[in-house]
Design a protein around this motif. Structure first.
Motif: not given
Length: 124
Positions: A37-39, A44-45, A92-93, A107-108
C-alpha cells in the motif's frame, strides 16, 4: 505475530526504477497473502499490489498496472515490488502488509500485520 521490515525506498528521477523489499519473520506460516500500500501526504493509504503466498496470483491497482511488478521468494519469506517508469505521483510512503485471509485483499482492513513504511520520492 508476524514482523515486516521494508527496505529499498529512496529518491529517483521521473522514469527511473526502484525495487522495494519486505522481509517477514515470526509466524509466517499464518500468512496467506502479502500486499503493498502507499500513502501520499494528505491522502488516504491506498492499495498498490498483492500476491498470494502460494501459487502466483497477483492483483494491481490500475494506476500502477504495467509499471509495477510484485513477486515473492518463499525461501526468504520476502516479497518485492519492482517499480519502473516512476512518476511524481508515485511519491509516497510505501507499506508492506500481510493478510491471513484470502479475500478483499484490496482493502486495508483485510490485513493483519503492517511494516513501518519506506519513503519513495520521485522528482520531476
Amino acid at each position: 505475530q508476524v514482523q515486516l521490515v521494508e527496505s529499498g525506498g529512496g529518491l529517483v528521477q521521473t522514469g527511473g526504477s526502484l525495487r522495494l523489499s519486505c522481509a517477514a519473520s515470526g509466524r509466517t506460516f499464518s500468512i496467506n497473502a502479502m500486499g503493498w500500500f502507499r500513502q501520499a501526504p494528505g491522502k488516504e493509504r491506498e492499495f498498490v499490489a498483492v500476491i498470494r503466498w502460494s501459487g502466483s496470483s497477483t492483483d494491481y491497482a490500475d494506476s500502477v498496472k504495467g509499471r509495477f511488478t510484485i513477486s515473492r521468494d518463499n525461501t526468504k519469506n520476502t516479497v518485492y515490488l519492482q517499480m519502473n517508469r516512476l512518476k511524481p505521483e508515485d511519491t509516497a510512503v510505501y507499506y508492506c502488509a500481510a493478510a491471513r485471509g484470502d479475500y478483499g485483499l484490496r482493502y486495508r482492513s483485510r490485513y493483519d500485520y503492517w511494516g513501518q513504511g519506506t519513503q519513495v520520492t520521485v522528482s520531476s
